[in-house]
Design a protein around this motif. Structure first.
Motif, PDB file in Angstrom:
ATOM      1  N   THR A 196      46.951  25.190  59.329  1.00  0.00           N
ATOM      2  CA  THR A 196      46.582  26.489  59.887  1.00  0.00           C
ATOM      3  C   THR A 196      45.775  27.287  58.863  1.00  0.00           C
ATOM      4  O   THR A 196      45.458  26.796  57.787  1.00  0.00           O
ATOM      5  N   SER A 197      45.434  28.510  59.220  1.00  0.00           N
ATOM      6  CA  SER A 197      44.571  29.344  58.380  1.00  0.00           C
ATOM      7  C   SER A 197      45.360  29.937  57.218  1.00  0.00           C
ATOM      8  O   SER A 197      46.358  30.636  57.410  1.00  0.00           O
ATOM      9  N   ASP A 218      51.566  30.036  63.489  1.00  0.00           N
ATOM     10  CA  ASP A 218      50.149  30.030  63.837  1.00  0.00           C
ATOM     11  C   ASP A 218      49.928  31.120  64.884  1.00  0.00           C
ATOM     12  O   ASP A 218      50.880  31.794  65.296  1.00  0.00           O
ATOM     13  N   THR A 219      48.680  31.276  65.308  1.00  0.00           N
ATOM     14  CA  THR A 219      48.406  32.212  66.402  1.00  0.00           C
ATOM     15  C   THR A 219      49.329  31.905  67.570  1.00  0.00           C
ATOM     16  O   THR A 219      49.987  32.797  68.116  1.00  0.00           O
ATOM     17  N   TYR A 220      49.387  30.634  67.950  1.00  0.00           N
ATOM     18  CA  TYR A 220      50.382  30.149  68.884  1.00  0.00           C
ATOM     19  C   TYR A 220      51.325  29.234  68.124  1.00  0.00           C
ATOM     20  O   TYR A 220      50.894  28.224  67.560  1.00  0.00           O
ATOM     21  N   ALA A 221      52.613  29.584  68.072  1.00  0.00           N
ATOM     22  CA  ALA A 221      53.588  28.813  67.304  1.00  0.00           C
ATOM     23  C   ALA A 221      53.600  27.366  67.776  1.00  0.00           C
ATOM     24  O   ALA A 221      53.545  27.082  68.974  1.00  0.00           O
ATOM     25  N   GLN A 222      53.657  26.437  66.802  1.00  0.00           N
ATOM     26  CA  GLN A 222      53.641  25.020  67.123  1.00  0.00           C
ATOM     27  C   GLN A 222      54.838  24.321  66.476  1.00  0.00           C
ATOM     28  O   GLN A 222      55.444  24.849  65.542  1.00  0.00           O
ATOM     29  N   TRP A 223      55.148  23.140  66.992  1.00  0.00           N
ATOM     30  CA  TRP A 223      56.249  22.399  66.405  1.00  0.00           C
ATOM     31  C   TRP A 223      56.043  20.902  66.598  1.00  0.00           C
ATOM     32  O   TRP A 223      55.294  20.459  67.471  1.00  0.00           O
ATOM     33  N   SER A 224      56.687  20.152  65.728  1.00  0.00           N
ATOM     34  CA  SER A 224      56.642  18.694  65.773  1.00  0.00           C
ATOM     35  C   SER A 224      58.064  18.173  65.848  1.00  0.00           C
ATOM     36  O   SER A 224      58.965  18.709  65.206  1.00  0.00           O
ATOM     37  N   LEU A 234      54.739  25.766  71.119  1.00  0.00           N
ATOM     38  CA  LEU A 234      56.124  26.055  71.510  1.00  0.00           C
ATOM     39  C   LEU A 234      56.172  26.776  72.843  1.00  0.00           C
ATOM     40  O   LEU A 234      57.024  26.509  73.672  1.00  0.00           O
ATOM     41  N   GLY A 235      55.252  27.722  73.049  1.00  0.00           N
ATOM     42  CA  GLY A 235      55.268  28.560  74.253  1.00  0.00           C
ATOM     43  C   GLY A 235      55.273  30.031  73.884  1.00  0.00           C
ATOM     44  O   GLY A 235      56.018  30.440  72.986  1.00  0.00           O
ATOM     45  N   GLU A 236      54.445  30.819  74.544  1.00  0.00           N
ATOM     46  CA  GLU A 236      54.317  32.248  74.229  1.00  0.00           C
ATOM     47  C   GLU A 236      54.485  33.105  75.483  1.00  0.00           C
ATOM     48  O   GLU A 236      53.936  34.204  75.566  1.00  0.00           O
ATOM     49  N   LYS A 237      55.216  32.638  76.472  1.00  0.00           N
ATOM     50  CA  LYS A 237      55.367  33.380  77.718  1.00  0.00           C
ATOM     51  C   LYS A 237      56.058  34.720  77.461  1.00  0.00           C
ATOM     52  O   LYS A 237      57.128  34.771  76.855  1.00  0.00           O
ATOM     53  N   ASN A 238      55.422  35.796  77.941  1.00  0.00           N
ATOM     54  CA  ASN A 238      55.943  37.162  77.772  1.00  0.00           C
ATOM     55  C   ASN A 238      56.138  37.524  76.307  1.00  0.00           C
ATOM     56  O   ASN A 238      57.064  38.253  75.949  1.00  0.00           O
ATOM     57  N   LYS A 239      55.243  37.030  75.465  1.00  0.00           N
ATOM     58  CA  LYS A 239      55.397  37.237  74.026  1.00  0.00           C
ATOM     59  C   LYS A 239      54.039  37.460  73.384  1.00  0.00           C
ATOM     60  O   LYS A 239      53.041  36.875  73.785  1.00  0.00           O
TER      61      LYS A 239
END
Length: 286
Positions: A196-197, A218-224, A234-239
């Motif tokens: 990421t940046s 990250d801008t949009y949270a990620q996971w492995s 991960l998902g950013e619904k309502n966030k």
């Protein structure tokens, strides 16, 4: 748990940086605070406390975003903050954004160095002085870890040690990708190009439930969930987006608190849905 340490100064300086006033400590759960020095460091991004000796503390000072400063480095106190010693320094160009303890042996430490410079007209996020350092004597002496880590210019680094299996380390290197160690940080191998940046993110958090799972800010949270070989959102619904802080419940892998530019959010379903805490005046202002 009533003893709280806080390092001031923005640790993710992007186009601007809030300058810190050093280190502060509370002995009463945050009701009152006392200045504990290191005011010249300008930016403190990570603090670790010895698990059995509350008077021994290590601090990673990333320093000023603009200009050279001699006060970058890793600092240690053995007397509860009355005095500090800088135990690791690279140069006036390179600060330290993270310091970590091996959960099985607090004499083993790791610290990530970041060579960076913010100018009015541009941002330089890396150089040959960025790297990973290790100590085996409580931070008194350090050696740079090079086995499996690319040479030359590197951006910001982030380390995550798995609490499930501390032999497993994850290391993100800006400009190079995500690496993993399975031998307690003796050597690393590349797992993917995910990075990421470095002026705003490069932060890994190991799962408290699965040694193969790691989260990336990250801008949009990620996971492995395959040891860093692949990452997914991960998902950013309502966030709100722009994620920086992370806590996972040690008793429930789907219960997570996330701090982002929009404030604090909570999920009980692993990121499918979030609830917002509107009563906390937290947010990133520009």
């Amino acid at each position: 748990p009533d003893v709280i340490w806080v390092g001031t100064g923005e640790g993710n300086p992007r186009n601007s940086q809030t300058i810190g006033g050093g280190l502060f400590r509370s002995l009463d759960g945050g009701k009152t605070w006392q200045a504990m020095g290191l005011t010249a460091t300008k930016g403190i991004h990570r603090i670790v406390v010895h698990p059995r000796d509350p008077n021994t503390v290590w601090v990673a000072a990333i320093g000023l975003a603009y200009g050279d400063t001699e006060d970058r480095g890793v600092y240690k106190t053995s007397d509860g903050g009355k005095t500090w010693r800088r135990v690791l320094q690279v140069s006036e160009h390179t600060g330290f954004n993270e310091v970590h303890l091996d959960p099985r042996n607090p004499n083993i430490l790791f610290a990530t160095a970041h060579q960076r410079r913010r100018h009015v007209h541009t941002y330089i996020s890396g150089g040959p002085e960025s790297g990973l350092w290790k100590s085996e004597d409580g931070g008194e002496t350090w050696t740079e870890v090079k086995s499996g880590i690319p040479g030359g210019d590197k951006g910001r680094l982030s380390l995550a040690i798995s609490p499930v299996n501390p032999d497993v380390h994850y290391l993100m290197i800006e400009g190079h990708g995500t690496y993993r160690s399975t031998n307690r940080g003796a050597s690393y191998s590349k797992r993917s190009d995910h990075a990421t940046s470095g002026n705003y993110y490069v932060e890994l958090i190991a799962s408290k439930h699965d040694a193969d799972a790691v989260y990336s800010m990250d801008t949009y949270a990620q996971w492995s969930e395959d040891g860093g070989a692949t990452f997914k959102r991960l998902g950013e619904k309502n966030k709100h987006v722009d994620n920086h802080a992370w806590w996972q419940d040690p008793t429930d892998l789907d219960h997570i608190l996330v701090g982002c530019d929009g404030g604090l959010y909570e999920t009980f379903d692993g990121g499918e849905t979030f609830r917002f805490f509107p009563n906390l005046p937290l947010g990133q202002y520009y």
